[in-house]
Write an enzyme that holds these catalytic residues in place. Structure first.
Site, short mmCIF file in Angstrom:
data_model
loop_
_atom_site.label_atom_id
_atom_site.label_comp_id
_atom_site.label_asym_id
_atom_site.label_seq_id
_atom_site.Cartn_x
_atom_site.Cartn_y
_atom_site.Cartn_z
N ASP A 50 0.83 -1.21 0.00
CA ASP A 50 0.00 0.00 0.00
C ASP A 50 0.87 1.27 0.00
O ASP A 50 2.10 1.20 0.03
CB ASP A 50 -0.92 -0.06 1.23
CG ASP A 50 -2.29 0.53 0.97
OD1 ASP A 50 -2.43 1.33 0.03
OD2 ASP A 50 -3.23 0.22 1.73
N ASP A 100 -10.12 3.57 -3.39
CA ASP A 100 -10.85 2.38 -2.93
C ASP A 100 -12.26 2.28 -3.50
O ASP A 100 -12.94 3.28 -3.70
CB ASP A 100 -10.95 2.39 -1.40
CG ASP A 100 -9.60 2.13 -0.77
OD1 ASP A 100 -8.60 1.99 -1.50
OD2 ASP A 100 -9.54 2.07 0.48
C1 GLA Z 1 -5.99 1.41 1.51
C2 GLA Z 1 -6.16 0.38 0.39
C3 GLA Z 1 -7.30 -0.56 0.76
C4 GLA Z 1 -7.00 -1.24 2.07
C5 GLA Z 1 -6.76 -0.20 3.17
C6 GLA Z 1 -6.25 -0.82 4.45
O1 GLA Z 1 -7.09 2.26 1.59
O2 GLA Z 1 -6.39 1.00 -0.83
O3 GLA Z 1 -7.49 -1.52 -0.25
O4 GLA Z 1 -5.87 -2.05 1.93
O5 GLA Z 1 -5.79 0.77 2.76
O6 GLA Z 1 -6.02 0.11 5.45
#
Ligand code: GLA
Length: 411
Positions: free
Chosen positions: A150, A205
């Protein structure tokens, strides 16, 4: 002496590039398929959940349908020990990660884990910044097969270098690990990540909604249609072993069955990784049927690895085509409206051609036989125009198989 210098110069120029490791090639010749904890469980992860999910993946038929990875997302972490080695949270993972990996492997599946290129993960757990090689070694020792990496808390870092560092670290650790890049498309990973990872997120997301944007204040998450619209211009960057990742699935998390079916079809057509994000232990029959639909999956997993393109639209119903191996095609009519729509498509009159894959649908000749994927039944051929009603927020998904020109004797 002179000869020695020449030798060294040659050795340095020839051998230096070889010192740079490659990603582990061939781990995602078709888009990866699996499950991830985040969309449904957030930070509420434990070894119990992971074991039960592995069991459910087998029992539900998902494993037989091609799903392979059980991926733990954020918040599995405890602290680093005195020597800097990361530990899992002892309360939620009391048996440790090695035992968990062994369990998942014993079910014929693979284990994925999550970290972050920055100092902390998005959930505030220890990130891998400064510990890349140590973390990669730890994951390899545990038997991890997949890393989602990430991009939170990375101020001052350059994405390409940060992801390259982890790629090198994974390579050095020696265990083949599928490397899933997650920097939300902020740094155009499609332009540099082909040799770095096996997939890269193209957007922020996903939000569990077919057509909406959720504003969190400092950031937004996106509905299914919003994510689809953000894929424009990206298809030429994807292919076997390097995929555009549209984020994990929300199938089974509360959208209507029509919406879930459309969501899954879109991910299949655009050759996105298929990572389920629901509770596999309690899912309904409808959800299982969507996630395990063999024909939809085979559209996604087609070995040609070419993403679909939007050909045209009619009254907010979009017509998408995906070239498949052996001269076949997949076709999706996506109804973006909430209400049903009647549409028609004349195969013979439309000019369906794709400069990227150099494929086109010939207007004349023997045509193609049609198969309705979601109804699992034959749906005529391209010799007649298609006239169909598509429910609101739903799709018609077809495969087109070339008809063989009958020989003279058969006629
Ligand atoms: C980010 C990623 C998500 C998830 C969260 C976890 O937002 O894009 O897919 O992994 O972090 O905290």
């Amino acid at each position: 002496m002179h000869d020695m210098k020449v030798f060294l110069l040659v050795a340095v120029t020839v051998l230096a590039p070889m010192a740079i490791a490659q990603k582990f090639e061939g781990l995602a010749k078709t888009p990866q398929m699996g499950w991830n904890s985040w969309n449904k469980f957030g930070c509420d992860v434990s070894e119990k959940l992971i074991r039960e999910t592995a069991d459910a993946m087998v029992a539900s038929g998902m494993k037989d349908a091609g799903y392979q990875y059980i991926n733990i997302d954020d918040c599995w972490h405890g602290e680093r020990d005195a020597r800097g080695f990361i530990q899992p949270n002892k309360e939620h993972f009391p048996s440790g990660m090695k035992a968990l990996a062994d369990y998942v492997h014993s079910r014929g599946l693979k284990l994925g884990i999550y970290s972050d290129a920055g100092w902390k993960t998005c959930g505030g757990k220890p990130g891998s910044r400064g510990y890349e090689f140590q973390d990669a070694l730890t994951y390899a020792e545990w038997g991890v097969d997949y890393l989602k990496y990430d991009w939170c808390n990375t101020d001052g870092l350059k994405a390409e270098s940060a992801y390259l560092t982890m790629r090198e670290a994974l390579r050095k650790a020696g265990r083949p690990v599928l490397f899933s890049i997650c920097e939300w498309g902020d740094n155009q990973p499609w332009s540099w990540a082909k040799d770095v990872g096996h997939s890269w997120r193209t957007t922020g997301d996903i939000y569990n909604c077919f057509d909406c944007v959720h504003d969190h204040g400092t950031w937004k998450s996106w509905g299914v249609l919003q994510i689809l619209d953000k894929q424009e211009g990206l298809r030429e960057h994807a292919g076997p072993d390097h995929w555009n990742d549209m984020d994990m699935l929300e199938v089974g998390n509360g959208m209507s069955v029509n919406e879930d079916r459309a969501h899954f079809s879109i991910w299949a057509m655009l050759a996105s990784p298929l990572i389920a994000g629901n509770d596999l232990r309690t899912m309904s029959r409808e959800t299982t049927a969507i996630l395990t639909n063999r024909q939809a999956i085979s559209i996604n997993q087609d070995p040609l690895g070419v993403q679909a393109f939007k050909h045209s639209s009619q009254d907010d119903v979009e017509f998408w085509f995906k070239p498949l191996a052996n001269g076949a095609w997949a076709f999706m009519a996506l109804n973006r409206n909430k209400e049903r729509r009647k549409v028609s498509f004349s195969w013979a009159r439309e000019d369906v051609s794709d400069a990227f894959s150099k494929r086109s649908l010939p207007a004349h000749g023997p045509g193609y036989t049609l198969q309705n994927v979601w109804l699992n039944r034959a749906a005529g051929s391209t010799l007649k125009p298609l006239v169909v009603e598509v429910a609101g927020h739903d799709v018609l998904l077809l495969t087109l198989t070339p008809r063989v020109m009958p020989t003279k004797r058969e006629m």
